[in-house]
Structures are given as C-alpha cells and as structure tokens.
Design a protein around this motif. Sequence first.
Motif, PDB file in Angstrom:
ATOM      1  N   CYS A  29     -11.462   2.745  -2.577  1.00 34.11           N
ATOM      2  CA  CYS A  29     -11.089   0.994  -2.604  1.00 34.11           C
ATOM      3  C   CYS A  29     -12.458   0.887  -1.217  1.00 34.11           C
ATOM      4  O   CYS A  29     -13.401  -0.810  -0.999  1.00 34.11           O
ATOM      5  N   THR A  30     -12.402   1.370  -0.195  1.00 32.95           N
ATOM      6  CA  THR A  30     -12.769   1.578   0.717  1.00 32.95           C
ATOM      7  C   THR A  30     -14.439   1.571   1.020  1.00 32.95           C
ATOM      8  O   THR A  30     -15.271   1.282   1.290  1.00 32.95           O
ATOM      9  N   GLY A  31     -14.641   2.479  -0.336  1.00 31.41           N
ATOM     10  CA  GLY A  31     -15.946   2.671  -1.009  1.00 31.41           C
ATOM     11  C   GLY A  31     -17.018   3.296   0.332  1.00 31.41           C
ATOM     12  O   GLY A  31     -18.459   2.927   0.861  1.00 31.41           O
ATOM     13  N   GLY A  32     -16.503   3.959   1.419  1.00 27.51           N
ATOM     14  CA  GLY A  32     -17.429   4.773   2.741  1.00 27.51           C
ATOM     15  C   GLY A  32     -17.621   3.697   3.817  1.00 27.51           C
ATOM     16  O   GLY A  32     -18.471   4.007   5.095  1.00 27.51           O
ATOM     17  N   ARG A  33     -16.845   2.795   3.789  1.00 25.94           N
ATOM     18  CA  ARG A  33     -16.296   1.848   5.106  1.00 25.94           C
ATOM     19  C   ARG A  33     -15.709   2.682   6.320  1.00 25.94           C
ATOM     20  O   ARG A  33     -16.179   2.263   7.454  1.00 25.94           O
ATOM     21  N   THR A 118      -3.099  -3.993  -2.588  1.00 24.33           N
ATOM     22  CA  THR A 118      -2.348  -2.737  -2.341  1.00 24.33           C
ATOM     23  C   THR A 118      -3.700  -1.236  -1.932  1.00 24.33           C
ATOM     24  O   THR A 118      -4.096  -0.737  -2.953  1.00 24.33           O
ATOM     25  N   ILE A 119      -3.537  -1.204  -0.421  1.00 22.15           N
ATOM     26  CA  ILE A 119      -4.172  -0.288  -0.559  1.00 22.15           C
ATOM     27  C   ILE A 119      -3.025   0.454   0.227  1.00 22.15           C
ATOM     28  O   ILE A 119      -2.441   0.733   1.433  1.00 22.15           O
ATOM     29  N   ASN A 143      -9.106  -7.614   2.862  1.00 20.11           N
ATOM     30  CA  ASN A 143      -8.799  -6.510   2.468  1.00 20.11           C
ATOM     31  C   ASN A 143      -9.494  -5.363   2.255  1.00 20.11           C
ATOM     32  O   ASN A 143      -8.712  -4.275   3.053  1.00 20.11           O
ATOM     33  N   LEU A 144     -10.773  -5.193   2.175  1.00 14.96           N
ATOM     34  CA  LEU A 144     -11.469  -4.384   2.949  1.00 14.96           C
ATOM     35  C   LEU A 144     -11.290  -3.824   4.599  1.00 14.96           C
ATOM     36  O   LEU A 144     -11.107  -3.312   5.098  1.00 14.96           O
ATOM     37  N   ILE A 146      -9.996  -5.339   6.871  1.00 12.04           N
ATOM     38  CA  ILE A 146      -7.895  -4.475   7.111  1.00 12.04           C
ATOM     39  C   ILE A 146      -7.988  -3.486   7.195  1.00 12.04           C
ATOM     40  O   ILE A 146      -7.459  -2.665   7.650  1.00 12.04           O
ATOM     41  N   ALA A 147      -7.780  -3.041   5.648  1.00  9.05           N
ATOM     42  CA  ALA A 147      -7.808  -1.286   5.350  1.00  9.05           C
ATOM     43  C   ALA A 147      -8.378  -0.306   6.127  1.00  9.05           C
ATOM     44  O   ALA A 147      -7.783   0.450   6.541  1.00  9.05           O
ATOM     45  N   THR A 148      -9.628  -1.053   6.354  1.00 10.35           N
ATOM     46  CA  THR A 148     -10.696  -0.168   7.299  1.00 10.35           C
ATOM     47  C   THR A 148     -10.114   0.020   8.915  1.00 10.35           C
ATOM     48  O   THR A 148     -10.097   1.158   9.222  1.00 10.35           O
ATOM     49  N   ASN A 149      -9.656  -1.139   9.067  1.00  6.86           N
ATOM     50  CA  ASN A 149      -9.000  -1.335  10.889  1.00  6.86           C
ATOM     51  C   ASN A 149      -7.983  -0.511  10.951  1.00  6.86           C
ATOM     52  O   ASN A 149      -7.763   0.222  12.265  1.00  6.86           O
ATOM     53  N   MET A 150      -7.255  -0.272   9.931  1.00  2.72           N
ATOM     54  CA  MET A 150      -6.064   0.068   9.935  1.00  2.72           C
ATOM     55  C   MET A 150      -6.204   1.830   9.842  1.00  2.72           C
ATOM     56  O   MET A 150      -5.341   2.252  10.646  1.00  2.72           O
ATOM     57  N   ALA A 151      -7.340   1.889   9.285  1.00  2.00           N
ATOM     58  CA  ALA A 151      -7.115   3.446   8.826  1.00  2.00           C
ATOM     59  C   ALA A 151      -7.498   3.771  10.392  1.00  2.00           C
ATOM     60  O   ALA A 151      -7.368   5.200  10.426  1.00  2.00           O
ATOM     61  N   ILE A 152      -8.547   3.873  11.106  1.00  2.51           N
ATOM     62  CA  ILE A 152      -9.300   3.645  11.959  1.00  2.51           C
ATOM     63  C   ILE A 152      -7.517   3.927  13.057  1.00  2.51           C
ATOM     64  O   ILE A 152      -7.316   4.579  13.994  1.00  2.51           O
TER      65      ILE A 152
END
Length: 171
Positions: A29-33, A118-119, A143-144, A146-152
Amino acid sequence: MDFESKIISREVSELLWDMEKTVATAESCTGGRIAEAIISVPGASKYFKGGIISYTNEIKESLLGVSHDLLEEKTAVCEEVAIEMVKGACRALKTDYAISATGIAGPSGGTKDIPVGTIWLACGNADRVETRKVEEDHGRDINLAIATNMAIQMFRNYLKAENVQREELEG
C-alpha cells in the motif's frame, strides 16, 4: 517528507553506515514511500539495495515468496504476510534487513474485519522480525504518511537494539 521523517531517515542512514549493513523494502500500500524516505539521505546507495512494490498478491507470491495459502486464508493484510514480505525481500535482494508494509490505505477496499486504515508494518531480518499494526483511518494520504513514518521509526528502533546487542557481544 516532513522534518521529523528526515531526521529519522538520517539516523537510519548513520546506523546502517556504522554497522556496514544493507536494507531493502517490500511495499504494497505504501507504493515506494518507505524506499523514498530511505534514499532521501545522500549516500543511501551504500546501504539501500532496492525495493519491491508488491501491490498485488501475484507479485507477493512470485517475487517475495509469500505463501499462496496464507494469502487465501488470511488475505494480504495480516501480520504473517508482512513478516513473509520482510524475509522475502532479504532473500530476493540479498540484504541484511528489510522493511515491509501491507494494508488498505483507502478510501475504499475495507471490510468489517479489515477496515480502511489497517496497515501492517514489519522490519527485520531472516531471524528476527518486528511488527506493528496501524488501525486508524485518517484518509488515504495521511494513512500512507503515518504508515511510512511509523515504518522508518520502527526500523530505527530495531537497528538501535541490534547495535546495542552487537556492542555488548563485542564488549
């Protein structure tokens, strides 16, 4: 990318550089972010080998080795798929670590059991993977982000823990 993300990306860069380790991404879902956040720091080519954008189950299976049965049984939006994506990216791209994301960013596509927002995020290596679930819907773009920031952030914390363990062993 916001200022906080740039600071975290720089910390990730310094940790990977010091540890002489490599990372890849496996993103749905984050598509490369997430990859974009990693390569925003100059010199990323020393530790970032690449990413696989596995937007469909077909690609999750064929390139990352995610189990067809798992995808059928639990859907792509589950913790187990996020874990298999990390391990598959490490194998496919021959890296020490990987970060993955799989979910439903919205605005549609959610179900009663797996609502929009949901991610599942994961990071780690073939031996140890950490996961985190994002569950709130703030609209697709947020959503994207937040998910990118949380992943990093999650990966930075993972690397810090790995570094502490390494230093204790070297003692």
